[in-house]
Motif scaffolding. Sequence first.
Motif, PDB file in Angstrom:
ATOM      1  N   ALA A 137       0.818  -1.218   0.000  1.00 51.41           N
ATOM      2  CA  ALA A 137       0.000   0.000   0.000  1.00 51.41           C
ATOM      3  C   ALA A 137       0.849   1.263   0.000  1.00 51.41           C
ATOM      4  N   ARG A 138       2.083   1.168   0.406  1.00 51.04           N
ATOM      5  CA  ARG A 138       2.963   2.343   0.441  1.00 51.04           C
ATOM      6  C   ARG A 138       3.597   2.656  -0.911  1.00 51.04           C
ATOM      7  N   LEU A 139       3.393   1.810  -1.912  1.00 46.77           N
ATOM      8  CA  LEU A 139       3.952   2.075  -3.239  1.00 46.77           C
ATOM      9  C   LEU A 139       3.268   3.274  -3.882  1.00 46.77           C
ATOM     10  N   ASP A 140       4.035   4.013  -4.674  1.00 43.49           N
ATOM     11  CA  ASP A 140       3.467   5.144  -5.412  1.00 43.49           C
ATOM     12  C   ASP A 140       2.337   4.648  -6.310  1.00 43.49           C
ATOM     13  N   GLY A 141       1.236   5.373  -6.308  1.00 45.73           N
ATOM     14  CA  GLY A 141       0.131   5.061  -7.198  1.00 45.73           C
ATOM     15  C   GLY A 141      -0.952   4.168  -6.614  1.00 45.73           C
ATOM     16  N   VAL A 142      -0.726   3.573  -5.438  1.00 46.40           N
ATOM     17  CA  VAL A 142      -1.728   2.677  -4.851  1.00 46.40           C
ATOM     18  C   VAL A 142      -2.808   3.512  -4.162  1.00 46.40           C
ATOM     19  N   VAL A 143      -4.045   3.298  -4.557  1.00 49.30           N
ATOM     20  CA  VAL A 143      -5.189   3.948  -3.919  1.00 49.30           C
ATOM     21  C   VAL A 143      -5.551   3.179  -2.654  1.00 49.30           C
ATOM     22  N   CYS A 144      -5.683   1.869  -2.767  1.00 50.51           N
ATOM     23  CA  CYS A 144      -5.882   1.012  -1.597  1.00 50.51           C
ATOM     24  C   CYS A 144      -5.534  -0.416  -1.980  1.00 50.51           C
ATOM     25  N   ALA A 145      -5.323  -1.230  -0.955  1.00 53.82           N
ATOM     26  CA  ALA A 145      -4.991  -2.635  -1.153  1.00 53.82           C
ATOM     27  C   ALA A 145      -5.749  -3.449  -0.117  1.00 53.82           C
ATOM     28  N   ALA A 146      -6.203  -4.620  -0.517  1.00 53.48           N
ATOM     29  CA  ALA A 146      -6.949  -5.495   0.388  1.00 53.48           C
ATOM     30  C   ALA A 146      -6.489  -6.931   0.206  1.00 53.48           C
ATOM     31  N   LEU A 147      -6.667  -7.691   1.268  1.00 56.09           N
ATOM     32  CA  LEU A 147      -6.327  -9.112   1.277  1.00 56.09           C
ATOM     33  C   LEU A 147      -7.501  -9.847   1.888  1.00 56.09           C
ATOM     34  N   ALA A 148      -7.895 -10.961   1.265  1.00 59.94           N
ATOM     35  CA  ALA A 148      -8.993 -11.763   1.783  1.00 59.94           C
ATOM     36  C   ALA A 148      -8.696 -13.230   1.519  1.00 59.94           C
ATOM     37  N   VAL A 149      -9.474 -14.116   2.161  1.00 59.37           N
ATOM     38  CA  VAL A 149      -9.248 -15.558   2.033  1.00 59.37           C
ATOM     39  C   VAL A 149     -10.572 -16.285   1.823  1.00 59.37           C
ATOM     40  N   ASP A 150     -10.523 -17.303   0.990  1.00 60.95           N
ATOM     41  CA  ASP A 150     -11.625 -18.243   0.822  1.00 60.95           C
ATOM     42  C   ASP A 150     -11.192 -19.540   1.509  1.00 60.95           C
ATOM     43  N   PRO A 151     -11.686 -19.822   2.724  1.00 61.09           N
ATOM     44  CA  PRO A 151     -11.243 -21.029   3.419  1.00 61.09           C
ATOM     45  C   PRO A 151     -11.870 -22.308   2.875  1.00 61.09           C
ATOM     46  N   ARG A 152     -12.829 -22.201   1.976  1.00 62.93           N
ATOM     47  CA  ARG A 152     -13.384 -23.411   1.347  1.00 62.93           C
ATOM     48  C   ARG A 152     -12.406 -23.968   0.321  1.00 62.93           C
ATOM     49  N   HIS A 153     -11.829 -23.073  -0.469  1.00 60.65           N
ATOM     50  CA  HIS A 153     -10.875 -23.488  -1.500  1.00 60.65           C
ATOM     51  C   HIS A 153      -9.436 -23.187  -1.113  1.00 60.65           C
ATOM     52  N   TRP A 154      -9.212 -22.642   0.075  1.00 56.49           N
ATOM     53  CA  TRP A 154      -7.890 -22.259   0.575  1.00 56.49           C
ATOM     54  C   TRP A 154      -7.138 -21.452  -0.464  1.00 56.49           C
ATOM     55  N   GLU A 155      -7.671 -20.239  -0.641  1.00 61.49           N
ATOM     56  CA  GLU A 155      -7.122 -19.310  -1.612  1.00 61.49           C
ATOM     57  C   GLU A 155      -7.121 -17.909  -1.017  1.00 61.49           C
ATOM     58  N   LEU A 156      -5.992 -17.222  -1.163  1.00 57.70           N
ATOM     59  CA  LEU A 156      -5.924 -15.804  -0.836  1.00 57.70           C
ATOM     60  C   LEU A 156      -6.251 -15.011  -2.095  1.00 57.70           C
ATOM     61  N   VAL A 157      -6.866 -13.850  -1.918  1.00 59.65           N
ATOM     62  CA  VAL A 157      -7.047 -12.935  -3.031  1.00 59.65           C
ATOM     63  C   VAL A 157      -6.442 -11.597  -2.615  1.00 59.65           C
TER      64      VAL A 157
END
Length: 193
Positions: A137-157
């Motif tokens: 999120a501290r990189l130039d140009g980033v408006v916002c950043a998010a992280l989430a998880v699907d524990p059914r398929h064990w996947e981060l997005v």
Amino acid sequence: MHAMQYEITLPADYDMSIIRNRVATRGHLLDGFPGLGLKAYLIRERGPHSPVNQYAPFYLWSAPAGMNAFLWGPGFQGIVDDFGRPDVQHWTGLAHEEGAASTALPRTAVRRRQPLPPGTDLPSAVEEAVARTARFARLDGVVCAALAVDPRHWELVHFSLWADDSPKAVGDRFDVLHLSESDRSGLGRGKQW
């Protein structure tokens, strides 16, 4: 926080100006929607950055009641009426960070899916991903950043919005046509537990 996205893949010769017009005339309808942290109205057009034409809005919900009100109300029914009922992907929020360009209007979004295969040390993997989101999120140009998880398929997005057309992120790249952000401050900052 909850993340949600549905992808409507369109024919290769589909006139994407139809989607652009849809967003231009209807996008504002969710600008004050209760419980909506943000909705990025996203498209990909078949070409150098995408193998498909696609309309793929991405949502960050500050409250599950807002997500439910949208899915069971007239907003989502409009999608169903016009395109059929798409699969709705959803993830439990792990982190949200405002970026170095948080006040800018985003032009580009990047979504990257990261599988968590069997044998992964989940607490370590998630803590590292949360820390990476904060650094990102501290990189130039980033408006916002998010992280989430699907524990059914064990996947981060990993999801990020960018103020320019040259994001410094790897993943599926989308153009942002409009941003509704009723309760962006309600998304909180940092780790979500």
